[in-house]
Design an enzyme around this catalytic site. Structure first.
Site, PDB file in Angstrom:
ATOM      1  N   TYR A   1       3.379 -11.262  10.950  1.00 20.23           N
ATOM      2  CA  TYR A   1       2.096 -11.668  11.536  1.00 20.23           C
ATOM      3  C   TYR A   1       0.941 -11.518  10.550  1.00 20.23           C
ATOM      4  O   TYR A   1      -0.212 -11.365  10.959  1.00 20.23           O
ATOM      5  CB  TYR A   1       1.812 -10.846  12.794  1.00 20.23           C
TER       6      TYR A   1
ATOM      7  N   LYS B   1      15.589  -4.814  10.066  1.00 24.89           N
ATOM      8  CA  LYS B   1      16.713  -5.711   9.798  1.00 24.89           C
ATOM      9  C   LYS B   1      16.987  -5.669   8.290  1.00 24.89           C
ATOM     10  O   LYS B   1      17.000  -6.700   7.608  1.00 24.89           O
ATOM     11  CB  LYS B   1      16.352  -7.127  10.287  1.00 24.89           C
TER      12      LYS B   1
ATOM     13  N   ASP C   1      18.681  -6.608  16.115  1.00 23.01           N
ATOM     14  CA  ASP C   1      19.542  -7.342  17.060  1.00 23.01           C
ATOM     15  C   ASP C   1      20.314  -6.377  17.965  1.00 23.01           C
ATOM     16  O   ASP C   1      20.375  -6.541  19.179  1.00 23.01           O
ATOM     17  CB  ASP C   1      20.477  -8.328  16.333  1.00 23.01           C
TER      18      ASP C   1
ATOM     19  N   ASP D   1       6.435  -6.612  18.824  1.00 24.29           N
ATOM     20  CA  ASP D   1       5.914  -7.548  19.831  1.00 24.29           C
ATOM     21  C   ASP D   1       7.037  -7.926  20.799  1.00 24.29           C
ATOM     22  O   ASP D   1       6.894  -7.858  22.025  1.00 24.29           O
ATOM     23  CB  ASP D   1       5.358  -8.784  19.108  1.00 24.29           C
TER      24      ASP D   1
ATOM     25  N   ASP E   1       7.728  -6.593  25.029  1.00 17.33           N
ATOM     26  CA  ASP E   1       7.885  -7.433  26.227  1.00 17.33           C
ATOM     27  C   ASP E   1       9.222  -7.120  26.900  1.00 17.33           C
ATOM     28  O   ASP E   1       9.335  -7.084  28.135  1.00 17.33           O
ATOM     29  CB  ASP E   1       7.831  -8.932  25.875  1.00 17.33           C
TER      30      ASP E   1
HETATM   31 MG    MG Z   1       3.316 -10.150  22.803  1.00 23.18          MG
END
Ligand code: MG
Ligand code: NAI
Length: 338
Positions: free
Chosen positions: A121, A169, A206, A230, A234
């Protein structure tokens, strides 16, 4: 008097912010609210999703409250920019179960700590080959990785937590996540003598996505890079009752920015049915940051009591109540508790 910048943003951002300010109005706190703009409507009006004035207000305030924004097709994300500009490098996203709420798991209590200033990001993207190719730079520095891992250990010690899991990762992203994983274990080693009770381990992203569903009770503190944090947060929200219940705090050395994990929810915007609890719990996190621990704890308790009571619930929780009905139920419960 403490200055608080309030950025409602777009869609349900405005609705949940009104509900949150309604709660704060019921408490005897000496706050001066300054409203500022960001997001989609701000872009339509001012030609920018994040005016300089908004950044200045946030920098000068004791804390900032942020609702949610709707993305614009071509502009940088204002919330990612704002987190970076304010250098609020640590994004804290608690995953906590609520009595009375139907969810995949009960008795979960862990904290996802997401690096907030770099990673995928970084918003460094470009087109090549006549826009037939697009490239995004994933920036990972030792400095930011070390800082977020150190923050995670300090937070774990402060909250008396027993385990920190680094998510990365590094098998595929050998250089970038190589740095992140290495920084994590360097910090872990530096704490291991004084705090041997804190276990440090790591998982690939993963596998972690699966473990969050198969054995979420195993987690205590999770520290990870920007995009992974992020996504996992969620997923974490999904474990304990959904995005309507999930708050967050963005903490830096100087600034604090507090916002629900969810976005502007265009599918329900304008209907006054958004769940205000993610926003209200974000306000509780802000009060903790501002050393108003009494009111911070009180708000969380009032939210928990109202949810346990199971009478006033918004549609995402299976009820029929409106945003302000739920906020007012929490406000009344606060009055009973004070
Ligand atoms: Mg989000
Ligand atoms: P979203 O988080 O807005 O919504 C996802 C789903 O959860 C929707 O079905 C929505 O109705 C539901 N939901 C979210 N918050 C809720 C609440 N408080 N009460 C009840 N239901 C709730 O994510 P989505 O739909 O992917 O994105 C919508 C817009 O928000 C996009 O423009 C996106 O870029 C933006 N966004 C902004 C964020 C921010 O401002 N920090 C974060 C995530 C997305």
């Amino acid at each position: 008097m403490k200055k608080i910048t309030v950025i409602p943003g777009d869609g349900i951002g405005k609705e949940v912010m009104d509900a949150g300010i309604n709660i704060l109005d019921g408490l005897n706190l000496n706050f001066d609210f300054i409203e500022a703009e960001a997001g989609f409507f701000c872009f339509e009006k001012n030609g920018t999703t994040l005016p300089e004035e908004t950044i200045k207000y946030c920098e000068k305030s004791s804390a900032t409250l942020f609702g949610a924004i709707t993305s614009t097709p071509n502009e940088k994300s204002p919330i990612l920019e704002l987190r970076k500009k304010l250098d609020v490098f640590a994004n804290l996203r608690p995953v906590k179960s609520f009595d009375g709420i139907k969810s995949l798991f009960n008795n979960l209590d862990f904290l996802i700590i997401r690096e907030n200033t770099e990673g995928l990001y970084s918003q460094i993207e470009s087109f090549e080959e006549d826009e037939n190719k697009a490239i995004a730079n994933r920036v990972i520095t030792k400095k930011a990785s070390t800082k977020i891992c150190d923050f995670a250990f300090k937070k774990a010690i402060e909250d008396n937590r027993k385990k920190i899991t680094c998510v990365h990762k590094a098998n595929a992203l050998k250089k970038t996540d190589g740095i992140f994983k290495e920084s994590f274990y360097k910090i872990a080693n530096s704490y291991s003598n004084k705090y041997p009770q804190i276990i440090a381990n790591d998982y690939y992203i993963d596998a972690m996505a699966m473990y969050l569903i198969t054995k979420p009770q195993e987690f205590d503190v999770v520290v990870t890079t920007n995009l992974f944090g992020d996504i996992l947060s969620d997923e974490g929200a999904g474990l304990v009752g959904g995005l309507g219940l999930s708050p967050s705090a963005n903490i830096g050395d100087k600034n604090g920015l507090f916002e629900p994990v969810h976005g502007s929810a265009p599918d329900i915007a304008g209907k006054q049915i958004a769940n205000p609890i993610a926003m209200i719990l974000s306000i509780s996190m802000m009060l903790d940051f501002l050393n108003e621990k009494y009111f911070s704890n009180l708000i969380e308790l009032a939210v928990r009591n109202v949810l346990k009571d199971n009478k006033v619930l918004t549609p995402d929780l299976g009820g029929k109540s409106k945003t302000m009905d739920l906020a007012n139920a929490i406000k009344n419960e606060l009055k009973n508790l004070i």
